[in-house]
Design a protein around this motif. Structure first.
Motif, PDB file in Angstrom:
ATOM      1  N   THR A   1       4.586  -7.656  -7.497  1.00 35.37           N
ATOM      2  CA  THR A   1       5.323  -8.218  -8.621  1.00 35.37           C
ATOM      3  C   THR A   1       6.596  -7.445  -8.951  1.00 35.37           C
ATOM      4  N   ASN A   2       6.688  -6.185  -8.532  1.00 34.78           N
ATOM      5  CA  ASN A   2       7.879  -5.378  -8.741  1.00 34.78           C
ATOM      6  C   ASN A   2       8.739  -5.473  -7.488  1.00 34.78           C
ATOM      7  N   PRO A   3      10.016  -5.805  -7.617  1.00 36.34           N
ATOM      8  CA  PRO A   3      10.851  -5.971  -6.420  1.00 36.34           C
ATOM      9  C   PRO A   3      11.096  -4.680  -5.632  1.00 36.34           C
ATOM     10  N   ASN A   4      10.798  -3.521  -6.211  1.00 31.33           N
ATOM     11  CA  ASN A   4      11.053  -2.248  -5.542  1.00 31.33           C
ATOM     12  C   ASN A   4       9.784  -1.489  -5.176  1.00 31.33           C
ATOM     13  N   TYR A   5       8.634  -2.092  -5.387  1.00 34.51           N
ATOM     14  CA  TYR A   5       7.357  -1.399  -5.184  1.00 34.51           C
ATOM     15  C   TYR A   5       6.320  -2.392  -4.676  1.00 34.51           C
ATOM     16  N   ARG A   6       5.545  -1.975  -3.709  1.00 36.84           N
ATOM     17  CA  ARG A   6       4.432  -2.807  -3.231  1.00 36.84           C
ATOM     18  C   ARG A   6       3.226  -1.913  -2.997  1.00 36.84           C
ATOM     19  N   PHE A   7       2.072  -2.502  -3.200  1.00 32.22           N
ATOM     20  CA  PHE A   7       0.822  -1.777  -2.999  1.00 32.22           C
ATOM     21  C   PHE A   7      -0.149  -2.722  -2.310  1.00 32.22           C
ATOM     22  N   ASN A   8      -0.711  -2.281  -1.206  1.00 33.81           N
ATOM     23  CA  ASN A   8      -1.653  -3.101  -0.447  1.00 33.81           C
ATOM     24  C   ASN A   8      -2.955  -2.347  -0.264  1.00 33.81           C
ATOM     25  N   ILE A   9      -4.042  -3.090  -0.318  1.00 32.64           N
ATOM     26  CA  ILE A   9      -5.343  -2.542   0.038  1.00 32.64           C
ATOM     27  C   ILE A   9      -5.850  -3.360   1.212  1.00 32.64           C
ATOM     28  N   LEU A  10      -6.238  -2.658   2.267  1.00 35.24           N
ATOM     29  CA  LEU A  10      -6.763  -3.290   3.468  1.00 35.24           C
ATOM     30  C   LEU A  10      -8.195  -2.844   3.690  1.00 35.24           C
ATOM     31  N   SER A  11      -8.941  -3.684   4.356  1.00 37.81           N
ATOM     32  CA  SER A  11     -10.265  -3.311   4.843  1.00 37.81           C
ATOM     33  C   SER A  11     -10.110  -3.091   6.345  1.00 37.81           C
ATOM     34  N   LEU A  12     -10.431  -1.869   6.785  1.00 42.34           N
ATOM     35  CA  LEU A  12     -10.298  -1.517   8.191  1.00 42.34           C
ATOM     36  C   LEU A  12     -11.686  -1.282   8.779  1.00 42.34           C
ATOM     37  N   THR A  13     -12.034  -2.078   9.769  1.00 44.91           N
ATOM     38  CA  THR A  13     -13.303  -1.901  10.469  1.00 44.91           C
ATOM     39  C   THR A  13     -13.010  -1.196  11.789  1.00 44.91           C
ATOM     40  N   THR A  14     -13.747  -0.106  12.028  1.00 52.17           N
ATOM     41  CA  THR A  14     -13.588   0.634  13.272  1.00 52.17           C
ATOM     42  C   THR A  14     -14.941   0.684  13.971  1.00 52.17           C
ATOM     43  N   LYS A  15     -14.938   1.225  15.174  1.00 49.00           N
ATOM     44  CA  LYS A  15     -16.197   1.358  15.903  1.00 49.00           C
ATOM     45  C   LYS A  15     -17.129   2.370  15.249  1.00 49.00           C
ATOM     46  N   SER A  16     -16.567   3.225  14.393  1.00 49.26           N
ATOM     47  CA  SER A  16     -17.399   4.250  13.741  1.00 49.26           C
ATOM     48  C   SER A  16     -17.680   3.968  12.271  1.00 49.26           C
ATOM     49  N   GLY A  17     -17.186   2.855  11.737  1.00 48.32           N
ATOM     50  CA  GLY A  17     -17.466   2.537  10.339  1.00 48.32           C
ATOM     51  C   GLY A  17     -16.378   1.700   9.706  1.00 48.32           C
ATOM     52  N   LYS A  18     -16.554   1.472   8.410  1.00 49.82           N
ATOM     53  CA  LYS A  18     -15.629   0.644   7.659  1.00 49.82           C
ATOM     54  C   LYS A  18     -14.880   1.514   6.656  1.00 49.82           C
ATOM     55  N   TYR A  19     -13.560   1.263   6.526  1.00 47.38           N
ATOM     56  CA  TYR A  19     -12.709   2.079   5.674  1.00 47.38           C
ATOM     57  C   TYR A  19     -11.860   1.210   4.761  1.00 47.38           C
ATOM     58  N   ARG A  20     -11.505   1.801   3.631  1.00 46.93           N
ATOM     59  CA  ARG A  20     -10.587   1.182   2.679  1.00 46.93           C
ATOM     60  C   ARG A  20      -9.250   1.887   2.859  1.00 46.93           C
ATOM     61  N   VAL A  21      -8.194   1.121   3.081  1.00 48.92           N
ATOM     62  CA  VAL A  21      -6.864   1.675   3.307  1.00 48.92           C
ATOM     63  C   VAL A  21      -5.952   1.226   2.162  1.00 48.92           C
ATOM     64  N   SER A  22      -5.341   2.186   1.490  1.00 47.99           N
ATOM     65  CA  SER A  22      -4.387   1.892   0.421  1.00 47.99           C
ATOM     66  C   SER A  22      -3.008   2.325   0.891  1.00 47.99           C
ATOM     67  N   VAL A  23      -2.050   1.426   0.761  1.00 48.96           N
ATOM     68  CA  VAL A  23      -0.692   1.697   1.233  1.00 48.96           C
ATOM     69  C   VAL A  23       0.283   1.442   0.088  1.00 48.96           C
ATOM     70  N   THR A  24       1.061   2.471  -0.262  1.00 53.65           N
ATOM     71  CA  THR A  24       2.097   2.355  -1.280  1.00 53.65           C
ATOM     72  C   THR A  24       3.445   2.330  -0.593  1.00 53.65           C
ATOM     73  N   LEU A  25       4.263   1.344  -0.949  1.00 56.20           N
ATOM     74  CA  LEU A  25       5.587   1.199  -0.361  1.00 56.20           C
ATOM     75  C   LEU A  25       6.630   1.147  -1.467  1.00 56.20           C
ATOM     76  N   ARG A  26       7.750   1.798  -1.224  1.00 59.30           N
ATOM     77  CA  ARG A  26       8.871   1.766  -2.166  1.00 59.30           C
ATOM     78  C   ARG A  26      10.119   1.314  -1.411  1.00 59.30           C
ATOM     79  N   LYS A  27      10.975   0.576  -2.132  1.00 55.69           N
ATOM     80  CA  LYS A  27      12.179   0.036  -1.509  1.00 55.69           C
ATOM     81  C   LYS A  27      13.332   1.025  -1.633  1.00 55.69           C
ATOM     82  N   THR A  28      13.985   1.265  -0.490  1.00 58.48           N
ATOM     83  CA  THR A  28      15.191   2.082  -0.424  1.00 58.48           C
ATOM     84  C   THR A  28      16.182   1.347   0.468  1.00 58.48           C
ATOM     85  N   ASN A  29      17.384   1.135  -0.034  1.00 55.83           N
ATOM     86  CA  ASN A  29      18.418   0.419   0.741  1.00 55.83           C
ATOM     87  C   ASN A  29      17.907  -0.914   1.277  1.00 55.83           C
TER      88      ASN A  29
END
Length: 132
Positions: free
Chosen positions: A89-117
């Motif tokens: 909702t903010n044009p200069n900030y994004r936040f994503n949560i992913l579910s990552l399944t690997t051969k050794s288990g399941k993980y929660r991935v949080s990614v924060t992104l900020r806009k520059t140029n």
């Protein structure tokens, strides 16, 4: 004329950088995590990235963060990744949560992104065991 147009378009598409054809990094996060592609993810890292991977927390340079993420993918080979939640909702900030399944288990991935140029860069990346 049409006979020349299609081959020309094919050549242009072949040489055009992948980032221009796929949209911004936010749209590609699940595919990059599923592929375990630390190199492509690192292209969107900020010059310094806060990493918290399985409770190892620190701020790293772009190159160091890429190596640490590559090590994670080597130890935990990805099988699937999907979007759980997006805040955009903010044009200069994004936040994503992913579910990552690997051969050794399941993980929660949080990614924060900020806009520059007018480009979003990953400033924080957290990978923790999925508690669900």
């Amino acid at each position: 004329m049409t006979r020349l147009f299609i081959p020309a378009l094919t050549i242009i598409a072949y040489f055009m950088p992948l980032k221009y054809m796929q949209g911004d990094i936010v749209d590609n996060l699940p595919a990059l995590f599923k592929a375990g592609n630390a190199k492509e993810l690192a292209k969107s890292f900020s010059s310094s990235v806060e990493l918290n991977i399985l409770n190892e927390d620190d701020v790293y340079s772009k190159a160091q963060a890429e190596q640490i993420l590559r090590d994670f993918f080597n130890k935990h080979e990805p099988v699937n990744a999907s979007v759980v939640h997006v805040i955009d909702t903010n044009p200069n900030y994004r936040f994503n949560i992913l579910s990552l399944t690997t051969k050794s288990g399941k993980y929660r991935v949080s990614v924060t992104l900020r806009k520059t140029n007018n480009t979003f860069f990953i400033t924080e990346l957290r990978i923790e065991p999925d508690k669900s």
